[in-house]
Design a protein around this motif. Structure first.
Motif, short mmCIF file in Angstrom:
data_model
loop_
_atom_site.label_atom_id
_atom_site.label_comp_id
_atom_site.label_asym_id
_atom_site.label_seq_id
_atom_site.Cartn_x
_atom_site.Cartn_y
_atom_site.Cartn_z
N LYS A 1 0.89 -1.19 -0.04
CA LYS A 1 0.06 0.06 -0.09
C LYS A 1 1.03 1.13 0.18
O LYS A 1 0.40 2.21 -0.46
CB LYS A 1 -1.02 -0.02 1.32
CG LYS A 1 -2.08 -1.16 1.35
CD LYS A 1 -2.98 -0.97 -0.02
CE LYS A 1 -4.07 -1.97 0.41
NZ LYS A 1 -3.83 -3.55 0.26
N THR A 2 2.05 1.21 0.70
CA THR A 2 2.66 2.57 0.66
C THR A 2 4.43 2.11 0.21
O THR A 2 4.66 0.93 0.52
CB THR A 2 2.92 3.24 1.88
OG1 THR A 2 3.72 2.07 3.01
CG2 THR A 2 1.38 3.44 2.60
N VAL A 3 5.11 3.04 -0.11
CA VAL A 3 6.45 2.94 -0.34
C VAL A 3 7.25 2.29 0.85
O VAL A 3 8.05 1.25 0.60
CB VAL A 3 7.10 4.17 -0.79
CG1 VAL A 3 8.61 4.03 -1.10
CG2 VAL A 3 6.40 4.66 -2.17
N HIS A 4 7.08 3.06 2.11
CA HIS A 4 7.46 2.33 3.28
C HIS A 4 7.20 0.89 3.71
O HIS A 4 8.07 0.16 4.05
CB HIS A 4 7.19 3.18 4.80
CG HIS A 4 7.87 2.99 5.70
ND1 HIS A 4 9.34 3.28 6.00
CD2 HIS A 4 7.33 2.35 6.97
CE1 HIS A 4 9.40 2.65 7.16
NE2 HIS A 4 8.62 2.23 7.77
N GLU A 5 6.05 0.46 3.39
CA GLU A 5 5.80 -1.05 3.41
C GLU A 5 6.35 -1.69 2.40
O GLU A 5 6.77 -2.80 3.05
CB GLU A 5 4.26 -1.15 3.28
CG GLU A 5 3.71 -2.53 3.39
CD GLU A 5 2.18 -2.80 3.03
OE1 GLU A 5 1.80 -3.81 3.69
OE2 GLU A 5 1.62 -1.89 2.52
#
Length: 386
Positions: free
Chosen positions: A55-59
């Motif tokens: 869902k996110t770049v960090h994930e």
């Protein structure tokens, strides 16, 4: 700081763009081979669906990239650690400037270690020469990398440098993301790490009238990277001979890809990162407010170099290489044992054996390899004496 530029062509993907980028990447046939090679225990179709679920770049960085890199370090290194991150303010953005050893891993391991410390990864500068393949370009932009354009006319490169400078400054001054950039264009093939003035001149292109203050505002934070063994050392030595023997020698199109693969999968020994103190206070103290442009740039380069050189983690091989290159036994017994010397000599011989050249000059290649491993020690000794 607001900018006149549109950075869409160089910036990494945002969270809202990750899924579409991943959709483009997973249908590229060449990526199947890469994923199968890097993740041999995964079911390819299931793993692609897992990638699409991010869902996110960090994930994506935390669950896929950092996990892979920690596994890689466990397989190809003898430990990896970092010092200095805990001394930084996690709410601030920093411009990390480091020495450059490995074409991909220098920034990737730093990001992994930052994530392990509960931080967001920095955005990393990469040359457009590394994005010649579409799957690499997609993966790079999904992994917080921004593009440094190195090709084009002089005017195009000048304009691209101004834009890059503005992008870096906007990120730092708006406190939106930390940035990593190498202290020079390309790797220091002989490990004689020096900050290129051209890099600092690029950073100065977005400065205001007060150049000294503009550099202070960038929160420049040197990072000293030490690999016990450089997995690409034999490729670098080979290139030295090729350039010696042929003034017109140019690397092949796939040489950077080979260096990526070799650097990732080759043995590295121990890996240490030292995040040094930001240089802003030192710069403010040592450079007068009315100093000219060249004085400021030289002062920034000197501060970055001294920090990197004085914070190397030195290994027995560095001392062995120095003694063998200089024809001394200065560090024998104190910094390395006979067994450690034999281990290092066997390693050097093995690396030379990997080099395939029709006119292979083993004496020259050995001198190049010893120089690579002795230069960090030489620079360290000069830095701590100054």
């Amino acid at each position: 700081m607001e900018s006149e530029y549109n950075f869409d062509d160089i910036r990494p993907y945002r969270d809202s763009e990750l899924h579409e980028g991943m959709k483009r990447a997973v249908v590229i046939p060449e990526l199947d081979k890469v994923l199968a090679y890097l993740f041999p225990d995964k079911n390819l179709d299931e793993f692609k669906q897992y990638l699409l679920s991010m869902k996110t770049v960090h994930e994506f960085q935390e669950k896929v990239i950092a996990k892979f890199l920690l596994d890689l370090a466990a397989k190809t290194a003898n430990g990896m650690d970092i010092n200095g991150l805990d001394d930084l303010d996690k709410e601030k953005s920093y411009l990390y400037i480091s020495n450059h050893r490995d074409i991909v891993l220098d920034a990737a391991f730093l990001d992994t270690l930052m994530i392990g410390h509960g931080m967001y990864a920095a955005e990393n500068a990469i040359g457009d020469n590394l994005c010649s393949r579409s799957w690499i370009a997609e993966m790079m932009k999904m992994n917080r990398n921004f593009i440094v354009k190195r090709s084009g006319t002089k005017r195009e490169i000048f304009d691209a440098s101004k834009k890059l400078s503005a992008y870096i400054r906007q990120n730092i001054e708006n406190n939106s993301s930390s940035i990593w950039i190498a202290q020079r264009e390309g790797r220091a093939k002989d490990s004689n790490d020096r900050t290129q003035e051209s890099l600092l001149k690029m950073l100065s292109m977005s400065a205001g009238k007060d150049l000294r203050q503009s550099f202070i505002d960038l929160n420049i934070t040197p990072v000293s990277i030490s690999y016990e063994y450089d997995a690409c050392d034999f490729l670098k030595a080979k290139e030295f001979q090729q350039k010696r023997d042929d003034a017109e020698f140019k690397k092949a199109a796939d040489d950077d890809v080979l260096s990526m693969q070799t650097g990732m999968m080759g043995y590295k020994g121990h890996i240490h990162y030292e995040v040094c103190e930001p240089i802003s206070k030192q710069l403010e103290a040592m450079v007068a407010p009315d100093a000219d442009r060249q004085t400021v740039i030289e002062a920034v380069a000197a501060l970055v170099d001294k920090a990197i050189h004085s914070h190397y983690r030195l290994y027995p091989g560095n001392y062995v290489a120095y003694d063998e290159l200089e024809g001394t036994s200065r560090f024998a017994g104190e910094k390395y044992t006979d067994e450690q010397k034999a281990t290092f000599d066997a390693y050097i011989a093995k690396q030379i054996a990997k080099i395939d050249l029709p006119n292979k000059d083993e004496a020259f290649l050995r001198e190049r390899l010893l120089t690579m491993y002795s230069n960090p020690l030489k620079n360290y000794m000069k830095a701590i004496e100054a």
